[in-house]
Design an enzyme around this catalytic site. Structure first.
Site, PDB file in Angstrom:
ATOM      1  N   VAL A 147     -13.617 -14.668  -7.119  1.00 54.84           N
ATOM      2  CA  VAL A 147     -12.007 -14.799  -7.657  1.00 54.84           C
ATOM      3  C   VAL A 147     -11.869 -14.467  -9.242  1.00 54.84           C
ATOM      4  O   VAL A 147     -11.253 -13.506  -9.534  1.00 54.84           O
ATOM      5  CB  VAL A 147     -11.153 -15.735  -7.149  1.00 54.84           C
ATOM      6  N   GLY A 148     -12.735 -15.150  -9.845  1.00 50.32           N
ATOM      7  CA  GLY A 148     -12.646 -15.187 -11.153  1.00 50.32           C
ATOM      8  C   GLY A 148     -13.145 -13.822 -11.842  1.00 50.32           C
ATOM      9  O   GLY A 148     -12.492 -12.948 -12.674  1.00 50.32           O
TER      10      GLY A 148
ATOM     11  N   GLY B   7     -16.897 -12.100   0.787  1.00 51.88           N
ATOM     12  CA  GLY B   7     -16.571 -13.077  -0.141  1.00 51.88           C
ATOM     13  C   GLY B   7     -15.154 -13.701   0.227  1.00 51.88           C
ATOM     14  O   GLY B   7     -14.281 -14.083  -0.527  1.00 51.88           O
TER      15      GLY B   7
ATOM     16  N   GLU C  28     -14.880 -19.928   2.124  1.00 49.29           N
ATOM     17  CA  GLU C  28     -14.787 -20.869   1.297  1.00 49.29           C
ATOM     18  C   GLU C  28     -16.321 -21.282   0.897  1.00 49.29           C
ATOM     19  O   GLU C  28     -17.177 -20.978   1.740  1.00 49.29           O
ATOM     20  CB  GLU C  28     -14.121 -22.189   1.708  1.00 49.29           C
TER      21      GLU C  28
ATOM     22  N   GLU D  76       0.676 -18.757  -6.105  1.00 47.78           N
ATOM     23  CA  GLU D  76       0.702 -17.753  -4.956  1.00 47.78           C
ATOM     24  C   GLU D  76      -0.604 -17.236  -4.288  1.00 47.78           C
ATOM     25  O   GLU D  76      -0.653 -17.228  -3.054  1.00 47.78           O
ATOM     26  CB  GLU D  76       1.290 -16.465  -5.577  1.00 47.78           C
TER      27      GLU D  76
ATOM     28  N   GLY E 119     -13.418 -20.655 -13.804  1.00 47.61           N
ATOM     29  CA  GLY E 119     -14.286 -20.192 -12.227  1.00 47.61           C
ATOM     30  C   GLY E 119     -14.600 -18.882 -12.309  1.00 47.61           C
ATOM     31  O   GLY E 119     -13.468 -17.903 -13.009  1.00 47.61           O
TER      32      GLY E 119
ATOM     33  N   LYS F   8      -3.132 -24.731   3.680  1.00 41.97           N
ATOM     34  CA  LYS F   8      -2.127 -23.752   3.295  1.00 41.97           C
ATOM     35  C   LYS F   8      -0.622 -24.075   4.052  1.00 41.97           C
ATOM     36  O   LYS F   8       0.470 -23.779   3.577  1.00 41.97           O
ATOM     37  CB  LYS F   8      -2.553 -22.381   4.065  1.00 41.97           C
TER      38      LYS F   8
HETATM   39  N1  HSE Z   1     -11.357 -19.066   2.888  1.00 39.12           N
HETATM   40  C1  HSE Z   1      -9.952 -18.396   2.896  1.00 39.12           C
HETATM   41  C2  HSE Z   1      -9.705 -17.407   4.125  1.00 39.12           C
HETATM   42  C3  HSE Z   1      -9.901 -17.596   1.485  1.00 39.12           C
HETATM   43  O1  HSE Z   1     -10.553 -17.180   4.830  1.00 39.12           O
HETATM   44  O2  HSE Z   1      -8.589 -17.278   4.412  1.00 39.12           O
HETATM   45  C4  HSE Z   1      -8.406 -17.352   1.074  1.00 39.12           C
HETATM   46  O3  HSE Z   1      -7.709 -18.579   1.001  1.00 39.12           O
END
Ligand code: HSE
EC number: 1.1.1.3
Length: 333
Positions: free
Chosen positions: A13-14, A205, A208, A148, A9, A223
């Site tokens: 994030v990557g 960024g 999702e 985490e 990825g 989550k």
């Molecule tokens: N799309 C997620 C958010 C990114 O808006 O919280 C972090 O997990």
């Protein structure tokens, strides 16, 4: 100690992880005696693989300039490997998966564990749908599975539940765990339309790849299920009650504001019961977070109440969790 990393990825994030590894290289060496060598990087177009280590600065440059690693043919060999092949074939100490949400990723981790590799990830669905298999396989192979980054980015709620509060029985966790919906709702409070606010969240960024996952409440529900699994016991996702923010109107927001309230997508986690829904709360409530902040109110028998608030999304904030997990996997006590 030299630690080899395989990075799956290379999106927000990557790239954030690569940036931190690059910028803090000296500091990691001084503070922990650790030197990281990234031996493979995969994006959706290709895998760059070199066991002597990849030049991260150049990888970031190539991705920025051309948008994909497959254009990087002059210095490194380009491979077309499936993620499971990367887990199997690329010799690494830590397999890092920061690809978009994908339940199938659990198969990659099972393979990585079998190969004796630690897994660090920000990918939530494997923890929601395959928690028991993954935890058991990692334990059996004597490797770490760390995640985490899946909840509250680098704000350490997972480690808090896994490694602190060990004598406490958790009664409940209530919180706001989706940055995109909080961001949209708080921008709408300032007068932006839903679409304008969503575009801003995407530009940051934090949304999702498919923003419906945020807006319809699935990201928060993933989550909340992960927290339930860690704090209590594995729970079926089918039992989670989910309502997103798609039916919250600008009028609802205005009306709440006139009464000194805000609307937030609130998750409630109790043993065997998880729900996610928009709730109107007073501005003075600890749940009234703004922008990309997340919050968790943890109630337990010995500690009473703990309020944990911090960034819940963002490139460097998520990279913070991933890098911290990598270090936890390999650091000698
Ligand atoms: N799309 C997620 C958010 C990114 O808006 O919280 C972090 O997990």
């Amino acid at each position: 100690m030299l630690i080899s990393l395989s990075l799956l990825g290379f999106g927000n994030v990557g790239r954030g992880v690569a940036q931190v590894l690059l910028e803090k290289k000296e500091w990691f060496r001084r503070k922990y005696g650790l030197e990281f060598r990234v031996v493979s990087i995969s994006d959706s177009s290709a895998t760059i693989w070199d066991e002597s280590g990849i030049d991260l600065m150049e990888a970031l440059e190539v991705k920025k300039t051309f948008g994909s690693l497959s254009y990087w043919g002059d210095e490194y060999s380009i491979y077309h490997l499936s993620p499971i092949d990367v887990a199997r074939k690329v010799e690494s100490d830590v397999f890092i998966d920061v690809t978009p949400a994908n339940p199938e990723a659990y198969k990659w981790y099972m393979e990585a564990f079998r190969m004796g590799r630690h897994v660090v990830t920000s990918n939530k669905p494997p923890l929601v749908f395959h928690y028991v298999e993954l935890i058991q396989e990692a334990a059996m192979r004597g490797v770490n599975y760390r995640f985490e980054a899946t909840v509250m980015a680098g704000t350490p709620i997972i480690t808090l539940l896994q490694e602190s509060l060990l004598g406490d029985e958790v009664d409940s966790i209530e919180g706001v765990f989706n940055g995109t919906t909080t961001f949209i709702l708080s921008e709408m409070e300032k007068g932006l339309t839903f679409d304008e606010a969503l575009k801003k969240a995407q530009a940051l960024g934090i949304a999702e790849a498919n923003p419906d996952v945020d807006i319809k409440g699935f990201d928060a529900a993933y989550k909340a299920t992960i927290l339930h699994n860690v704090a209590f016991e594995p729970m079926s996702f089918k039992k989670v009650e989910i309502r997103g923010i798609d039916d919250v109107s600008p009028e609802d927001i205005k009306r709440a504001k006139a009464q000194g309230n805000v609307i937030r997508l609130v998750a409630k986690i109790e043993k065997k019961r998880v729900s996610v829904e928009p709730v109107e709360i007073p501005k003075t409530s600890p749940l009234a977070v703004y922008g990309t902040s997340n919050v968790a109110v943890i109630k337990s028998d010995l500690m009473g109440e703990i309020v944990l608030r911090g960034a819940g999304a963002g490139v460097k904030e998520t990279a913070s969790a991933v890098v911290s997990d990598i270090i936890k996997c390999v650091k000698r006590e």
